[in-house]
Design a protein around this motif. Structure first.
Motif, PDB file in Angstrom:
ATOM      1  N   SER A 190       0.831  -1.206   0.000  1.00 46.80           N
ATOM      2  CA  SER A 190       0.000   0.000   0.000  1.00 46.80           C
ATOM      3  C   SER A 190       0.863   1.252   0.000  1.00 46.80           C
ATOM      4  O   SER A 190       0.627   2.192  -0.766  1.00 46.80           O
ATOM      5  N   ALA A 191       1.884   1.272   0.857  1.00 45.49           N
ATOM      6  CA  ALA A 191       2.773   2.428   0.940  1.00 45.49           C
ATOM      7  C   ALA A 191       3.527   2.628  -0.372  1.00 45.49           C
ATOM      8  O   ALA A 191       3.675   3.765  -0.844  1.00 45.49           O
ATOM      9  N   SER A 192       3.983   1.538  -0.970  1.00 42.94           N
ATOM     10  CA  SER A 192       4.716   1.637  -2.238  1.00 42.94           C
ATOM     11  C   SER A 192       3.840   2.218  -3.333  1.00 42.94           C
ATOM     12  O   SER A 192       4.279   3.082  -4.114  1.00 42.94           O
ATOM     13  N   LEU A 193       2.585   1.758  -3.406  1.00 39.13           N
ATOM     14  CA  LEU A 193       1.673   2.281  -4.424  1.00 39.13           C
ATOM     15  C   LEU A 193       1.348   3.747  -4.182  1.00 39.13           C
ATOM     16  O   LEU A 193       1.293   4.545  -5.129  1.00 39.13           O
ATOM     17  N   LEU A 194       1.142   4.121  -2.916  1.00 43.31           N
ATOM     18  CA  LEU A 194       0.857   5.517  -2.601  1.00 43.31           C
ATOM     19  C   LEU A 194       2.016   6.423  -3.009  1.00 43.31           C
ATOM     20  O   LEU A 194       1.818   7.482  -3.611  1.00 43.31           O
ATOM     21  N   ILE A 195       3.234   6.003  -2.674  1.00 43.88           N
ATOM     22  CA  ILE A 195       4.410   6.808  -3.013  1.00 43.88           C
ATOM     23  C   ILE A 195       4.592   6.877  -4.520  1.00 43.88           C
ATOM     24  O   ILE A 195       4.844   7.939  -5.092  1.00 43.88           O
ATOM     25  N   PHE A 196       4.463   5.726  -5.185  1.00 51.11           N
ATOM     26  CA  PHE A 196       4.683   5.687  -6.632  1.00 51.11           C
ATOM     27  C   PHE A 196       3.685   6.582  -7.364  1.00 51.11           C
ATOM     28  O   PHE A 196       4.064   7.385  -8.227  1.00 51.11           O
ATOM     29  N   ILE A 197       2.402   6.461  -7.017  1.00 45.86           N
ATOM     30  CA  ILE A 197       1.378   7.227  -7.724  1.00 45.86           C
ATOM     31  C   ILE A 197       1.527   8.720  -7.449  1.00 45.86           C
ATOM     32  O   ILE A 197       1.373   9.558  -8.353  1.00 45.86           O
ATOM     33  N   SER A 198       1.842   9.080  -6.195  1.00 44.07           N
ATOM     34  CA  SER A 198       2.014  10.497  -5.879  1.00 44.07           C
ATOM     35  C   SER A 198       3.175  11.099  -6.653  1.00 44.07           C
ATOM     36  O   SER A 198       3.102  12.256  -7.104  1.00 44.07           O
ATOM     37  N   GLN A 199       4.250  10.336  -6.829  1.00 44.90           N
ATOM     38  CA  GLN A 199       5.385  10.824  -7.599  1.00 44.90           C
ATOM     39  C   GLN A 199       5.090  10.819  -9.096  1.00 44.90           C
ATOM     40  O   GLN A 199       5.506  11.717  -9.821  1.00 44.90           O
ATOM     41  N   TRP A 200       4.404   9.797  -9.571  1.00 48.49           N
ATOM     42  CA  TRP A 200       4.076   9.708 -10.990  1.00 48.49           C
ATOM     43  C   TRP A 200       3.166  10.851 -11.420  1.00 48.49           C
ATOM     44  O   TRP A 200       3.259  11.366 -12.533  1.00 48.49           O
ATOM     45  N   LEU A 242      -0.565   6.996 -22.310  1.00 45.92           N
ATOM     46  CA  LEU A 242       0.674   6.342 -21.898  1.00 45.92           C
ATOM     47  C   LEU A 242       0.926   6.548 -20.403  1.00 45.92           C
ATOM     48  O   LEU A 242       1.423   5.656 -19.714  1.00 45.92           O
ATOM     49  N   ALA A 243       0.577   7.732 -19.891  1.00 44.69           N
ATOM     50  CA  ALA A 243       0.771   8.011 -18.469  1.00 44.69           C
ATOM     51  C   ALA A 243      -0.180   7.216 -17.592  1.00 44.69           C
ATOM     52  O   ALA A 243       0.124   6.944 -16.423  1.00 44.69           O
ATOM     53  N   ILE A 244      -1.327   6.829 -18.129  1.00 46.20           N
ATOM     54  CA  ILE A 244      -2.310   6.057 -17.367  1.00 46.20           C
ATOM     55  C   ILE A 244      -1.911   4.589 -17.276  1.00 46.20           C
ATOM     56  O   ILE A 244      -2.142   3.932 -16.258  1.00 46.20           O
ATOM     57  N   ILE A 245      -1.290   4.070 -18.336  1.00 48.91           N
ATOM     58  CA  ILE A 245      -1.068   2.632 -18.448  1.00 48.91           C
ATOM     59  C   ILE A 245      -0.236   2.085 -17.290  1.00 48.91           C
ATOM     60  O   ILE A 245      -0.597   1.067 -16.674  1.00 48.91           O
ATOM     61  N   ILE A 246       0.871   2.734 -16.965  1.00 46.20           N
ATOM     62  CA  ILE A 246       1.784   2.187 -15.946  1.00 46.20           C
ATOM     63  C   ILE A 246       1.143   2.146 -14.559  1.00 46.20           C
ATOM     64  O   ILE A 246       1.177   1.105 -13.893  1.00 46.20           O
ATOM     65  N   PRO A 247       0.528   3.237 -14.056  1.00 42.01           N
ATOM     66  CA  PRO A 247      -0.136   3.121 -12.748  1.00 42.01           C
ATOM     67  C   PRO A 247      -1.236   2.071 -12.717  1.00 42.01           C
ATOM     68  O   PRO A 247      -1.389   1.354 -11.724  1.00 42.01           O
ATOM     69  N   VAL A 248      -2.010   1.966 -13.801  1.00 34.29           N
ATOM     70  CA  VAL A 248      -3.081   0.968 -13.843  1.00 34.29           C
ATOM     71  C   VAL A 248      -2.505  -0.443 -13.795  1.00 34.29           C
ATOM     72  O   VAL A 248      -3.025  -1.322 -13.087  1.00 34.29           O
ATOM     73  N   CYS A 249      -1.426  -0.680 -14.530  1.00 31.28           N
ATOM     74  CA  CYS A 249      -0.795  -2.010 -14.537  1.00 31.28           C
ATOM     75  C   CYS A 249      -0.225  -2.367 -13.173  1.00 31.28           C
ATOM     76  O   CYS A 249      -0.088  -3.551 -12.837  1.00 31.28           O
ATOM     77  N   LEU A 250       0.114  -1.370 -12.370  1.00 28.17           N
ATOM     78  CA  LEU A 250       0.617  -1.640 -11.026  1.00 28.17           C
ATOM     79  C   LEU A 250      -0.517  -1.834 -10.021  1.00 28.17           C
ATOM     80  O   LEU A 250      -0.442  -2.692  -9.143  1.00 28.17           O
ATOM     81  N   ILE A 251      -1.568  -1.037 -10.153  1.00 31.31           N
ATOM     82  CA  ILE A 251      -2.646  -1.071  -9.160  1.00 31.31           C
ATOM     83  C   ILE A 251      -3.490  -2.328  -9.296  1.00 31.31           C
ATOM     84  O   ILE A 251      -3.837  -2.969  -8.295  1.00 31.31           O
ATOM     85  N   PHE A 258      -3.499  -3.673  -1.585  1.00 30.93           N
ATOM     86  CA  PHE A 258      -3.624  -2.251  -1.287  1.00 30.93           C
ATOM     87  C   PHE A 258      -4.783  -1.998  -0.327  1.00 30.93           C
ATOM     88  O   PHE A 258      -4.638  -1.300   0.682  1.00 30.93           O
ATOM     89  N   VAL A 259      -5.930  -2.575  -0.636  1.00 31.72           N
ATOM     90  CA  VAL A 259      -7.107  -2.406   0.230  1.00 31.72           C
ATOM     91  C   VAL A 259      -6.851  -3.034   1.594  1.00 31.72           C
ATOM     92  O   VAL A 259      -7.187  -2.453   2.638  1.00 31.72           O
TER      93      VAL A 259
END
Length: 269
Positions: A190-200, A242-251, A258-259
């Motif tokens: 969860s923390a990794s996804l939060l950090i990644f998305i906020s930076q992305w 293209l910017a949407i694809i990477i976060p979606v593939c991770l989430i 995450f939940v």
């Protein structure tokens, strides 16, 4: 309920689908068939890859994607380490002014970033980190929200487990990475996804500290599609897809973790 859900999905998906189809249109065709709505609104009459070709051939999006991904991944790596160690100290160690310091940590993610942007810019400038990876990465490592998530999870760890490790001669450092960290996989994801998305998705801070194309990230690069003479909508839509694809593939693969990570960090003391 199914009908309501379908309507909500359509409302959410429609802008993304319009951006996807528009990214394959010539610039002059992007808004030509918007009104009245017909099949031409959703299916390009003149299919072209020009927008995607221009992104990489003319605008250097290969470097931009590398910068964005590199900054996000490095922030995740160091953010998880630093924030989890801070949270472990707040949860399981006794030191002076612990509650006061944790209160300050809570305040950090309640204050809008715009309030601290200028002081933070001055600090980074004094270090000589403007227009560098240091300026993009280091200020985003510490996160009050991530510390809070980890701290709440560590608070629920059985005291007997840690005392047994201490009696066996384990140091606090060994207890942290041998006992505590292996147990908090959902929180770490969860923390990794939060950090990644906020930076992305970061825009304001990279805009302030990155002046050259060498360190430009994707959200800042997309702002350059708007010029005095024209707005390159087809390229903007292509970059957005293209910017949407990477976060979606991770989430999507880690949605369950995450939940679970967010819901498991209750406030039980």
């Amino acid at each position: 309920m199914y009908i309501a859900h379908i309507l909500l999905v359509i409302i959410v998906i429609f802008p993304i689908f319009f951006a996807l189809t528009s990214s394959f249109r010539p610039l002059e065709d992007v808004f030509r068939y918007v009104s009245p709505i017909s099949w031409k609104t959703f299916i390009p009459t003149r299919f072209t890859w020009d927008a995607y070709y221009n992104l990489f051939a003319q605008r250097g999006f290969a470097r931009i994607f590398f910068n964005t991904f590199f900054v996000a991944i490095v922030n995740v790596f160091f953010g998880v380490i630093v924030n989890s160690m801070a949270a472990f100290a707040f949860a399981k160690m006794a030191f002076k002014a612990k509650n006061g310091l944790f209160f300050l940590v809570l305040i950090t993610f309640m204050i809008p970033f715009e309030v601290i942007a200028l002081p933070l810019y001055s600090l980074v400038d004094s270090f000589g980190w403007l227009d560098s990876y240091y300026g993009l990465i280091v200020p985003g490592i510490a996160s009050g929200l991530v510390i809070f998530l980890y701290r709440q999870f560590f608070m629920d760890l059985p005291v007997a487990l840690l005392e047994a490790a201490r009696m066996d001669g384990a140091s606090w450092w060994r207890i942290y990475y041998k006992v505590a960290i292996p147990l908090c996989k959902p929180v770490t994801i969860s923390a990794s996804l939060l950090i990644f998305i906020s930076q992305w998705e970061a825009f304001m801070w990279p805009l302030l500290v990155s002046r050259s194309k060498e360190y430009r990230v994707i959200q800042v690069a997309m702002s350059y599609f708007v010029t005095e003479h024209a707005t390159y909508w087809n390229e903007m839509f292509a970059a957005s897809i293209l910017a949407i694809i990477i976060p979606v593939c991770l989430i999507l693969p880690y949605q369950r973790y995450f939940v679970q990570g967010v819901t498991s960090t209750g406030s039980k003391e």
